[in-house]
Scaffold this motif. Sequence first.
Motif, PDB file in Angstrom:
ATOM      1  N   HIS A 177      56.093  -4.192  51.425  1.00 21.51           N
ATOM      2  CA  HIS A 177      55.477  -4.888  50.291  1.00 21.51           C
ATOM      3  C   HIS A 177      54.667  -6.104  50.755  1.00 21.51           C
TER       4      HIS A 177
ATOM      5  N   GLU B 278      53.056  -0.922  53.246  1.00 17.98           N
ATOM      6  CA  GLU B 278      53.559  -0.334  52.000  1.00 17.98           C
ATOM      7  C   GLU B 278      55.083  -0.405  51.947  1.00 17.98           C
TER       8      GLU B 278
ATOM      9  N   GLU C 188      48.970   0.182  57.626  1.00 20.70           N
ATOM     10  CA  GLU C 188      48.964   0.548  56.208  1.00 20.70           C
ATOM     11  C   GLU C 188      50.327   1.089  55.782  1.00 20.70           C
TER      12      GLU C 188
END
Length: 233
Positions: A193, A190, A186
């Motif tokens: 992207h 992030e 996760e």
Amino acid sequence: MTSPVYIQIHNQIKQDVENGKWRVGERIPAERELAELFNVSRMTLRQAIQTLVDDGILERHVGSGTFVANRKVQEKMSGVTSFTDLMLAAGKVPSSKTISYHLMTPSQSEIERLQLDGSKKVLRMERIRYGSNVPICYEVTAVPADLIEGFSKEEVTTSLYKALEEKAGLHPRRAIQTVSAMSASEKIAEYLHVKRGEALLRLRQISYLQDGRPFEYTHTQYVGDRFEFVLEK
């Protein structure tokens, strides 16, 4: 100076693996059990496990747990080139975003790969590397602190190789590289992207100067559809 707790745990688990406490392919105890064993928080334990995953000592299997990593087939890639030069050669504008930048006590893996004694410090930095503003990879690099004494943070984070050559007359000459596949966590998703679980290429690299000294230990996670490796035989 005492090593951070997560580094101490990293070192202990690494030693246990090397001593055969857990065999290749065997599942290690759950994070909750290990956190109780080491008397630390789950967050600290998870940080230690992540460093072992990054080093290729452990691997996570979604839904199954964490296992001692299998040895993978290795292919040698020729030469050593900085990320900056790679991007320029591809016609892209290189840039970086520094996530962290600290002088630290090295982990046992960093001591071994950089051939340090226990009293030496390393500069450990996390960066997101971009090509024309598109995130290409997430990178964690450890460099012997005494090698870059007197260098500015900007010089080191912009292009370490260029700084070594221009300020110290030190020239990178070769690298030992290991490539494997992994899924984006996760956090990394992030940063890059992409979607969580998307395929990434993981590169672990030890880079050497012209005199044979190791000067950089890096583990990098590349977006699979934005970067490729070319092997020379």
